[in-house]
Design a protein around this motif. Structure first.
Motif, PDB file in Angstrom:
ATOM      1  N   ALA A  96       0.691  -1.255   0.012  1.00  0.00           N
ATOM      2  CA  ALA A  96       0.132   0.251  -0.207  1.00  0.00           C
ATOM      3  C   ALA A  96       0.726   1.235   0.042  1.00  0.00           C
ATOM      4  CB  ALA A  96      -1.038   0.101   1.163  1.00  0.00           C
ATOM      5  N   ARG A  97       1.864   1.333   0.718  1.00  0.00           N
ATOM      6  CA  ARG A  97       2.564   2.400   0.957  1.00  0.00           C
ATOM      7  C   ARG A  97       4.017   2.490   0.231  1.00  0.00           C
ATOM      8  NH1 ARG A  97      -0.486   6.718   2.892  1.00  0.00           N
ATOM      9  NH2 ARG A  97      -1.759   5.663   4.488  1.00  0.00           N
ATOM     10  N   GLY A  98       4.453   1.186  -0.285  1.00  0.00           N
ATOM     11  CA  GLY A  98       5.812   1.370  -1.177  1.00  0.00           C
ATOM     12  C   GLY A  98       6.867   1.351  -0.261  1.00  0.00           C
ATOM     13  N   LYS A  99       8.223   1.932  -0.772  1.00  0.00           N
ATOM     14  CA  LYS A  99       9.446   2.116  -0.271  1.00  0.00           C
ATOM     15  C   LYS A  99       9.361   3.305   0.780  1.00  0.00           C
ATOM     16  CE  LYS A  99      12.241  -0.062  -3.859  1.00  0.00           C
ATOM     17  NZ  LYS A  99      13.314   0.246  -5.026  1.00  0.00           N
ATOM     18  N   LEU A 100      10.255   3.371   1.550  1.00  0.00           N
ATOM     19  CA  LEU A 100      10.411   4.439   2.647  1.00  0.00           C
ATOM     20  C   LEU A 100      10.780   5.674   1.878  1.00  0.00           C
ATOM     21  CD1 LEU A 100      10.552   5.369   5.669  1.00  0.00           C
ATOM     22  CD2 LEU A 100      12.973   5.060   5.388  1.00  0.00           C
ATOM     23  N   GLN A 101       9.802   6.800   2.276  1.00  0.00           N
ATOM     24  CA  GLN A 101      10.043   8.311   1.580  1.00  0.00           C
ATOM     25  C   GLN A 101       9.694   9.174   3.004  1.00  0.00           C
ATOM     26  OE1 GLN A 101       7.799   9.045  -2.093  1.00  0.00           O
ATOM     27  NE2 GLN A 101       6.926   6.961  -1.646  1.00  0.00           N
ATOM     28  N   SER A 102      10.809   9.918   3.379  1.00  0.00           N
ATOM     29  CA  SER A 102      10.882  10.642   4.466  1.00  0.00           C
ATOM     30  C   SER A 102      10.813  12.378   3.934  1.00  0.00           C
ATOM     31  CB  SER A 102      11.847  10.471   5.384  1.00  0.00           C
ATOM     32  OG  SER A 102      12.037   9.016   5.853  1.00  0.00           O
ATOM     33  N   TYR A 103      10.147  12.963   4.869  1.00  0.00           N
ATOM     34  CA  TYR A 103      10.407  14.374   4.682  1.00  0.00           C
ATOM     35  C   TYR A 103      11.628  14.851   5.270  1.00  0.00           C
ATOM     36  CZ  TYR A 103       5.152  14.637   3.399  1.00  0.00           C
ATOM     37  OH  TYR A 103       3.937  14.366   2.620  1.00  0.00           O
ATOM     38  N   ASN A 104      12.058  15.895   4.726  1.00  0.00           N
ATOM     39  CA  ASN A 104      13.286  16.415   5.569  1.00  0.00           C
ATOM     40  C   ASN A 104      13.058  17.165   6.715  1.00  0.00           C
ATOM     41  OD1 ASN A 104      13.108  19.305   4.717  1.00  0.00           O
ATOM     42  ND2 ASN A 104      13.629  18.758   2.578  1.00  0.00           N
TER      43      ASN A 104
END
Length: 288
Positions: A17-25
């Motif tokens: 559902a969310r995929g790979k990690l993606q972080s806001y800086n």
């Protein structure tokens, strides 16, 4: 603060559902907090995601650094930190504990163990042992004795023998969490757990184990809450209660405290004394 996770738990469908990690800086998050403080009068922020401990790994940052930076923001506000996978805090545990000491951070630790049996944890693809989990809990409690511990348990995962279930009960008795979220195992489509054919626990057995563990965690929760009887201090009121003229506030350890008042207390900080406890919340009266 981030989407996705770095885990590969056998029972979880988040990765689909969310995929790979993606972080806001960090600057983006800090700016959002500052904006909400000045324009929305926000007094409580939740730093959370599918796995809060995974924050920033793909951009060279981590959760401890984020919390340290948030703690330096001027203003009157509190921060609740979301769920953290146990093995993801290992390399920053010391720094994370130091960040938790900041008065702006609620002393609330959501640390899901899922099982108290190492073989079941291995089948779940949870990359830690029960001893490693307990060591982290001990480190937090030594530094912050009144930290509130919330954990999660999945009952009936394939391969959970009667002894494995007993090991889970024993672990809970040892760590005595304040909150335990109990789930009955269900094989979600397309997950690795859905492909397991051996060691399937019958539905009736899962139901019985769920009943047994729920009885235990209620006892443990009440025991932990009893330690707050007669406590007095400040709480931040962040919810309206279900009953007329009732409000729910949180103390420094994020304990839910119900109080009565005809005034609108939402967003206010009030001084209370705990006069009664239940399994799930504390009852207080405003201490003038």
């Amino acid at each position: 603060m981030n989407f996705g996770c770095l885990g590969s738990c056998a029972y979880c469908a988040v990765v689909f559902a969310r995929g790979k990690l993606q972080s806001y800086n960090i600057p983006e998050i800090i700016q959002r907090i500052k904006t909400d403080l000045t324009t929305e009068n926000i007094c409580e922020f939740w730093i959370t995601s599918q796995d809060t401990a995974a924050y920033g790994r793909e951009i060279g940052k981590n959760l401890a650094e984020l919390l340290h930076t948030i703690g330096k923001v001027e203003g009157e506000f509190k921060v609740r930190v979301g769920m953290m996978t146990p093995n993801m805090i290992t390399d920053m545990q010391k720094e994370l504990i130091e960040a938790y000491k900041n008065p702006k951070i609620f002393k609330f630790l959501h640390f899901p163990v899922q099982s108290g049996d190492n073989q079941v944890l291995k089948k779940m693809r949870r990359f830690y042992t029960t001893n490693e989990f307990k060591a982290s809990i001990t480190a937090f409690r030594e530094a912050i004795p009144e930290v509130t511990l919330s954990t999660d348990i999945i009952v009936g995962f394939p391969g959970e023998t009667k002894q494995a279930f007993e090991n889970t009960l024993q672990l809970l008795k040892e760590i005595k969490p304040d909150i335990t979220n109990v789930s009955k195992f269900f094989a979600r489509p397309k997950t690795l757990a859905a492909e397991i054919k051996e060691g399937i626990v019958p539905p009736e057995e899962i139901k019985q184990r769920s009943t047994t563990i729920t009885t235990l965690v209620k006892q443990l929760s009440l025991e932990k809450n009893m330690q707050w009887k007669n406590w007095s201090g400040e709480i931040l009121v962040d919810e309206k209660g279900k009953v007329k003229d009732s409000w729910i506030g949180r103390n420094f350890a994020y304990k839910p405290i119900v109080i009565k008042s005809t005034q609108n207390l939402l967003g206010k900080t009030v001084h209370v004394k705990i006069i009664k406890v239940t399994e799930t919340y504390l009852i207080g009266e405003i201490d003038d």
